[in-house]
Motif scaffolding. Structure first.
Motif, PDB file in Angstrom:
ATOM      1  N   LEU A 393       0.850  -1.187   0.000  1.00  7.33           N
ATOM      2  CA  LEU A 393       0.000   0.000   0.000  1.00  7.33           C
ATOM      3  C   LEU A 393       0.887   1.239   0.000  1.00  7.33           C
ATOM      4  N   ARG A 394       0.590   2.181  -0.861  1.00 11.81           N
ATOM      5  CA  ARG A 394       1.357   3.426  -0.905  1.00 11.81           C
ATOM      6  C   ARG A 394       0.724   4.450   0.010  1.00 11.81           C
ATOM      7  N   THR A 395       1.536   5.032   0.901  1.00 14.60           N
ATOM      8  CA  THR A 395       1.088   6.075   1.809  1.00 14.60           C
ATOM      9  C   THR A 395       2.055   7.244   1.720  1.00 14.60           C
ATOM     10  N   ALA A 396       1.721   8.324   2.431  1.00 11.27           N
ATOM     11  CA  ALA A 396       2.601   9.494   2.444  1.00 11.27           C
ATOM     12  C   ALA A 396       3.943   9.167   3.074  1.00 11.27           C
ATOM     13  N   ASP A 397       4.001   8.102   3.890  1.00 12.89           N
ATOM     14  CA  ASP A 397       5.243   7.698   4.554  1.00 12.89           C
ATOM     15  C   ASP A 397       5.937   6.543   3.850  1.00 12.89           C
ATOM     16  N   GLY A 398       5.501   6.193   2.648  1.00 18.47           N
ATOM     17  CA  GLY A 398       6.124   5.103   1.916  1.00 18.47           C
ATOM     18  C   GLY A 398       5.233   3.881   1.861  1.00 18.47           C
ATOM     19  N   GLU A 399       5.793   2.767   1.394  1.00 18.02           N
ATOM     20  CA  GLU A 399       5.013   1.539   1.244  1.00 18.02           C
ATOM     21  C   GLU A 399       4.747   0.900   2.608  1.00 18.02           C
ATOM     22  N   LEU A 434      -2.683  10.251  -3.439  1.00 16.79           N
ATOM     23  CA  LEU A 434      -2.458  10.705  -2.064  1.00 16.79           C
ATOM     24  C   LEU A 434      -2.747  12.199  -1.970  1.00 16.79           C
ATOM     25  N   THR A 435      -3.841  12.527  -1.277  1.00 17.52           N
ATOM     26  CA  THR A 435      -4.192  13.932  -1.094  1.00 17.52           C
ATOM     27  C   THR A 435      -4.259  14.330   0.371  1.00 17.52           C
ATOM     28  N   GLY A 436      -4.210  13.347   1.276  1.00 13.33           N
ATOM     29  CA  GLY A 436      -4.281  13.631   2.699  1.00 13.33           C
ATOM     30  C   GLY A 436      -3.536  12.582   3.496  1.00 13.33           C
ATOM     31  N   PRO A 437      -3.321  12.831   4.797  1.00 15.91           N
ATOM     32  CA  PRO A 437      -2.509  11.918   5.615  1.00 15.91           C
ATOM     33  C   PRO A 437      -3.135  10.537   5.811  1.00 15.91           C
ATOM     34  N   ASP A 439      -4.846   8.915   3.428  1.00 11.97           N
ATOM     35  CA  ASP A 439      -5.030   8.242   2.151  1.00 11.97           C
ATOM     36  C   ASP A 439      -4.013   7.129   1.936  1.00 11.97           C
ATOM     37  N   VAL A 440      -4.463   6.065   1.294  1.00 17.92           N
ATOM     38  CA  VAL A 440      -3.567   5.022   0.804  1.00 17.92           C
ATOM     39  C   VAL A 440      -3.944   4.730  -0.636  1.00 17.92           C
ATOM     40  N   VAL A 441      -2.961   4.404  -1.417  1.00 15.78           N
ATOM     41  CA  VAL A 441      -3.191   3.952  -2.784  1.00 15.78           C
ATOM     42  C   VAL A 441      -2.919   2.453  -2.823  1.00 15.78           C
ATOM     43  N   ASP A 442      -3.861   1.739  -3.403  1.00 17.34           N
ATOM     44  CA  ASP A 442      -3.805   0.272  -3.457  1.00 17.34           C
ATOM     45  C   ASP A 442      -3.587  -0.142  -4.912  1.00 17.34           C
ATOM     46  N   PRO A 443      -2.342   0.002  -5.415  1.00 19.88           N
ATOM     47  CA  PRO A 443      -2.122  -0.133  -6.862  1.00 19.88           C
ATOM     48  C   PRO A 443      -2.442  -1.507  -7.409  1.00 19.88           C
ATOM     49  N   GLU A 444      -2.320  -2.546  -6.587  1.00 22.01           N
ATOM     50  CA  GLU A 444      -2.587  -3.903  -7.073  1.00 22.01           C
ATOM     51  C   GLU A 444      -3.971  -4.407  -6.660  1.00 22.01           C
ATOM     52  N   GLY A 445      -4.757  -3.542  -6.022  1.00 25.41           N
ATOM     53  CA  GLY A 445      -6.106  -3.919  -5.628  1.00 25.41           C
ATOM     54  C   GLY A 445      -6.178  -4.953  -4.528  1.00 25.41           C
ATOM     55  N   ARG A 446      -5.122  -5.034  -3.709  1.00 23.63           N
ATOM     56  CA  ARG A 446      -5.082  -6.100  -2.694  1.00 23.63           C
ATOM     57  C   ARG A 446      -6.071  -5.851  -1.558  1.00 23.63           C
TER      58      ARG A 446
END
Length: 487
Positions: A393-399, A434-437, A439-446
């Protein structure tokens, strides 16, 4: 007045103390023994328990002193050797610990005491609970240390004091079941010459099972020998060595004087109830299992993880849910361990099947008063189930992993495309960028796969890592109502 008095500082009592300490709940943890208990005793931690320890911040210490997926080298009466026990669950992002861990129980307690000290708590060794009385408002308990008595007043008393629980007996809670005197086993911690430490060694013999399991981070093996009626139950070196030689046919394996030894008897019991007024039971005080399958210590630790956040909140509905959720789990564990015990007796071996059930990953509180769900009953993930992990998961603090974001014993609201207002919980909002603290991006849909989520899904993960609410309606008011009801 302290909030909680805990009687018994084994793995269950220590886990509960850590839960309370990290929440700032005043407690006292008393233990009748003068110091830490010797001996390996239980030695298997299941993946679900490792997740509990991850949440408590102690898993790295436990893993450092254990071995995962230890091979089992079994020799049958004809001398044929088979290897097993190395099975792991198929690699899945939702399961961070794919196999059971072998580590002696005293190491588990050591790690938990260290964590408790970091949180500002301590065990009061040599302090025995002599008795207690309770009212509608509190519990008044008398403890004895060095011949002197003290009265402790607490809002709640939790008996984590084992199968012979003083708390359970004085609370008048029945403990039905059976003690099978004909089913016994010699257990000892011994140094061994002439045997490699790369595997757990088992020998099947018409007289009974003989096992030597190397205990990681120590120089000893755990010795186990099943005894039939009439066989010598002596715990001395001479008898242990004689049993070894008869059952292995080898004289090149030499035992040293045991560091600890015990005669185990099959004792299978389940308390009638887990609560009497302001008194609760957890661990072996509430349920005793056969060691077959490595379930007992794990079940007690998870009792404490379930009870701790509920005691901290103090809400009547939460406290009422403890027995409703945990007693059926213990009943299921009893059925599993009893079946495995019968298999072990019949085959004169140790059952080695490992799956999601034996690893306690299927423990669920579906149907609990704390489980709310608007999904179809056929959905693979339902409220009450263990909350799965997810990776990358991608976050503002890294994976990060999801468990990195839920760790810490709080409620987490997991949102898929729904705006979440601020509140007394942690938010994980799955977004396209990522627009806020939070938020997470789930690039692989896991995450979406693990939770069966679509745009509009909302999930509440409880402090003990189970799903409390899951809704596909996209309406945050369901979350607000749920959190109001359980806080």
């Amino acid at each position: 007045m302290t909030q909680v008095l805990i009687a018994g500082a084994g793995p269950t009592g220590l886990t509960l103390a850590c839960e309370l300490a990290r929440r700032g709940v005043p407690f006292r943890l008393v233990e009748a023994a003068p110091g830490p208990q010797p001996g390996s005793r239980g030695k298997g931690l299941q993946p679900r328990t490792l997740e509990v320890f991850d949440d408590l911040g102690v898993v790295d210490r436990v893993l450092a002193h254990g071995r995962m997926a230890m091979p089992i080298r079994s020799t049958d009466p004809g001398g044929r050797v088979t290897l097993s026990g190395t099975e792991e669950l198929p690699a899945r992002p939702g399961v961070p610990y794919p196999a059971s861990l072998i580590t002696p129980e005293w190491r588990v307690e050591e790690a938990l005491r260290s964590r408790l000290a970091e949180l500002g708590g301590a065990v009061e060794f040599g302090t025995a609970l002599a008795g207690f009385e309770q009212s509608d408002e509190d519990v008044s308990a008398v403890v004895v240390k060095d011949g002197e008595t003290e009265t402790i007043t607490a809002r709640w008393l939790v008996g984590c004091d084992g199968g012979h629980s003083v708390v359970r007996k004085q609370a008048g809670i029945a403990f039905p079941g059976e003690t099978r005197e004909e089913v016994r086993m010699l257990v000892a911690d011994v140094e061994v010459d002439g045997l490699d430490r790369g595997a757990w060694h088992l020998w099947r013999h018409e007289e009974g099972l003989l096992g030597l399991c190397p205990l990681p981070s120590t120089g000893v093996f755990q010795y186990q020998a099943g005894l039939a009626p009439g066989q010598d139950a002596g715990l001395g070196l001479a008898n242990l060595q004689a049993v070894l030689e008869r059952r292995t046919g080898r004289t090149d394996i030499r035992l040293h004087e045991p560091e600890w030894a015990s005669l185990w008897r099959a004792n299978v019991r389940l308390a009638d109830r887990y609560r009497e007024g302001r008194v609760f039971l957890a661990g072996d005080a509430a349920h005793i299992h056969s060691p077959a399958g490595g379930q007992g210590m794990n079940t007690g630790i998870q009792d404490a993880h379930n009870l701790g956040w509920k005691l901290a909140a103090g809400a009547p509905a939460l406290l009422d849910s403890y027995e409703a959720e945990r007693r059926p789990v213990a009943a299921g564990v009893l059925r599993l361990s009893n079946a495995r015990l019968e298999q072990a007796i019949e085959q004169k071996s140790i059952p080695v099947r490992r799956d999601a059930e034996t690893m306690q990953l299927t423990v669920s509180y579906r149907g609990s008063a704390l489980a709310r769900d608007d999904r179809d009953e056929t959905a693979p993930l339902r409220a009450g189930d263990r909350a799965p992990d997810a990776t990358k998961l991608r976050t503002a603090d890294g994976e990060r992993r999801l468990f990195d974001l839920t760790r810490g014993g709080h409620f987490t609201v997991l949102s898929f495309g729904v705006d979440v207002p601020p509140g007394d919980f942690r938010t994980v909002r799955v977004a396209g960028r990522l627009t806020g603290p939070d938020d997470v991006v789930d690039p692989e849909g896991r995450l979406a796969e693990a939770y069966g989520a679509d745009d509009g899904t909302l999930v509440v993960i409880r402090p003990d890592g189970h799903v409390g609410l899951i809704s596909d309606a996209g309406d945050f008011s369901a979350v607000s109502d749920y959190l109001a009801a359980v806080s």
